[in-house]
Scaffold this motif. Structure first.
Motif, short mmCIF file in Angstrom:
data_model
loop_
_atom_site.label_atom_id
_atom_site.label_comp_id
_atom_site.label_asym_id
_atom_site.label_seq_id
_atom_site.Cartn_x
_atom_site.Cartn_y
_atom_site.Cartn_z
N CYS A 70 -6.57 -1.28 -0.35
CA CYS A 70 -5.83 -1.75 0.82
C CYS A 70 -6.82 -2.22 1.89
O CYS A 70 -7.71 -1.47 2.28
CB CYS A 70 -4.97 -0.60 1.38
SG CYS A 70 -4.17 -1.02 2.93
N CYS A 126 -6.36 0.33 5.12
CA CYS A 126 -6.76 1.74 5.13
C CYS A 126 -7.69 2.11 3.97
O CYS A 126 -8.09 3.25 3.84
CB CYS A 126 -5.51 2.63 5.13
SG CYS A 126 -4.64 2.65 3.55
N CYS A 157 -0.32 3.40 3.48
CA CYS A 157 0.07 3.00 4.83
C CYS A 157 1.31 2.10 4.85
O CYS A 157 1.83 1.78 5.91
CB CYS A 157 -1.10 2.33 5.56
SG CYS A 157 -1.49 0.68 4.95
N CYS A 186 0.83 -1.19 0.00
CA CYS A 186 0.00 0.00 0.00
C CYS A 186 0.88 1.25 0.00
O CYS A 186 1.77 1.40 0.84
CB CYS A 186 -0.90 -0.02 1.23
SG CYS A 186 -1.91 1.47 1.36
#
Ligand SMILES: [Zn+2]
Length: 113
Positions: free
Chosen positions: A89, A92, A76, A73
């Motif tokens: 993701c 998040c 994050c 990701c």
């Protein structure tokens, strides 16, 4: 057929490796195939068996290891498996996933006699 072209490529690599090692027979081919490589493994096995008949790779075992689809990701930084082709993701919900494995298609190793 897509898989036939792939099988031809594998056979070419196998025969070349055999020559380089002064061997006379290909015993086993270990392949890495990503989940998202777009390869139908059963079809590939069939093509490989048909193509190697009468060659030094006749009867060689074709071992296929599937590589899971893993994304990193960009928001994050987590690396995790991508399931059901959901490119968000799981942590998040960012859509900034970069695929880091799962698209490979390669001969990892060969055994020749
Ligand atoms: Zn994330």
């Amino acid at each position: 057929m897509h898989e036939m072209a792939i099988a031809e490529g594998i056979l070419g690599i196998a025969l070349k490796t055999m020559d380089e090692n002064a061997a006379t027979r290909v015993a086993r081919v270990n392949l890495l195939v990503g989940e998202m490589a777009g390869v139908e493994c059963e079809s590939l096995r069939f093509c490989f068996a048909a193509l190697t008949k009468g060659t030094a790779a006749d009867g060689a075992a074709l071992s296929i290891e599937r590589v899971p689809l893993i994304g990193r990701c960009g928001a994050c930084g987590r690396e995790q498996p991508i399931e059901r082709y959901s490119f968000l993701c799981p942590s998040c919900r960012s859509g900034a996933l970069e695929i880091i494995s799962g698209r490979e298609l390669k001969v990892e190793s060969l055994e020749v006699d």
